[in-house]
Design a protein around this motif. Structure first.
Motif, mmCIF file in Angstrom:
data_model
loop_
_atom_site.group_PDB
_atom_site.id
_atom_site.type_symbol
_atom_site.label_atom_id
_atom_site.label_comp_id
_atom_site.label_asym_id
_atom_site.label_seq_id
_atom_site.Cartn_x
_atom_site.Cartn_y
_atom_site.Cartn_z
ATOM 1 N N ALA A 166 -1.411 -6.097 2.284
ATOM 2 C CA ALA A 166 -1.839 -6.144 0.884
ATOM 3 C C ALA A 166 -0.715 -5.696 -0.044
ATOM 4 O O ALA A 166 -0.493 -6.262 -1.116
ATOM 5 N N ARG A 225 2.390 -8.376 0.080
ATOM 6 C CA ARG A 225 2.168 -9.628 -0.667
ATOM 7 C C ARG A 225 2.572 -9.516 -2.129
ATOM 8 O O ARG A 225 2.981 -10.497 -2.749
ATOM 9 N N ASP A 247 -3.814 -4.063 7.482
ATOM 10 C CA ASP A 247 -4.348 -4.716 6.279
ATOM 11 C C ASP A 247 -3.742 -4.150 4.998
ATOM 12 O O ASP A 247 -3.285 -4.921 4.132
#
Length: 309
Positions: A181, A184, A177
């Motif tokens: 994050a 992106r 995750d």
């Protein structure tokens, strides 16, 4: 390393442009591009072409891979005279495409085997397909995007010795995750000079279209990176930096700060090359091939001039 620009094939040149689709194990090579005294993928294929054509031939490639980097979907082109093209079959009942695929493939295999004491090994370079290219095709400048993959085993139980040549054995467990994050924040049209090896006169502006991390069913992390094109060491620089977020050493926001700094950090680390694979190069439909090449060439030249001012 050579820095020759791909030739623009004039419609009245009388030459035929031939597309070559390739796959290779990058481990035995010092990258794609020709380097004096070193074994390179380009060198092996051009030596094979010289044997087949009985004259030197220069390849233009979609993406010049670094030392140790592999490819499943590499694309290159070479220009031949009509006489050379139609003479490839040597009077046998086969198409020039089939003739070049067989003759060049066999020549490459012989050259690699003669340099390899383990003659039972499968050749490290495979010619997958040969075809006449559509009008205006350029393996480098006509491409819409290139996509790479990268494998990471971040737990001891995921370390498969049979896949070690294409997998990074990371010493610390990674968290997907935070990796995503951070990744992106780098998407879009950006200046990636903080993550690349600079080349004089070359632009560092690229459109990063995809950058994500996922765990496969076997637990190995698969990284997918796609862009209109890549600067030298760009993929390894992006992955190496993002892994610092995956371990918790850095927050995801740090990647955006690095991007905006537009300068390499002293502690910048490139991800290891051996898990990196060029998976695919995508081109537009045949009727847009030529215009895509012209647009890309003009945009790159314009960006490079703007950075120099």
């Amino acid at each position: 390393m050579t820095e020759l620009k791909p030739a623009v094939l004039r419609q009245d040149s009388g030459l035929l442009r031939v597309r070559l689709d390739l796959a290779y194990d990058g481990a035995p090579f010092s990258g794609w591009a020709l380097q004096p005294g070193l074994a390179t993928v380009q060198g092996v294929i051009e030596a094979g072409l010289e044997t087949v054509l009985r004259r030197p031939a220069r390849l233009t490639v979609a993406g010049r891979t670094d030392t140790g980097v592999h490819a499943r979907g590499q694309v290159a082109h070479v220009d031949l005279t009509p006489g050379e093209w139609h003479g490839l079959s040597r009077g046998k009942e086969m198409s020039p495409e089939t003739a070049l695929l067989r003759r060049l493939g066999a020549t490459i295999s012989r050259e690699l085997n003669s340099a390899d004491s383990q003659r039972h090994r499968v050749p490290a370079v495979v010619l997958l397909k040969v075809a006449l290219a559509p009008q205006g095709f350029d393996a480098r400048f006509s491409a819409l995007w290139r996509r790479y993959s990268y494998r990471i085993a971040d737990r001891p139980q995921l370390r498969d010795p049979l896949a070690r040549s294409v997998t990074l054995w990371h010493p610390d467990e990674l968290h997907v995750d935070p990796l995503n994050a951070g990744a992106r924040q780098l998407l879009g049209l950006q200046d990636f000079r903080s993550f690349v090896k600079l080349r004089p006169g070359a632009t560092t502006v690229r459109e990063l279209q995809r950058f994500d991390f996922r765990r496969a069913e076997d637990g190995v992390i698969i990284v997918s990176v796609q862009a209109d094109a890549f600067c030298h060491n760009m993929v390894r620089g992006l992955i190496g930096s993002t892994l610092r977020v995956g371990t918790g050493e850095k927050e995801p926001q740090w990647l955006l700060e690095r991007l905006q700094a537009r300068s390499k950090e002293a502690r910048s680390v490139l991800a290891a090359p051996h898990p990196l694979v060029l998976e695919e190069v995508r081109y537009p439909d045949d009727d847009a091939i030529g215009s895509r090449a012209a647009e890309t060439r003009a945009r790159r030249d314009g960006s490079a001039r703007a950075e120099a001012l």
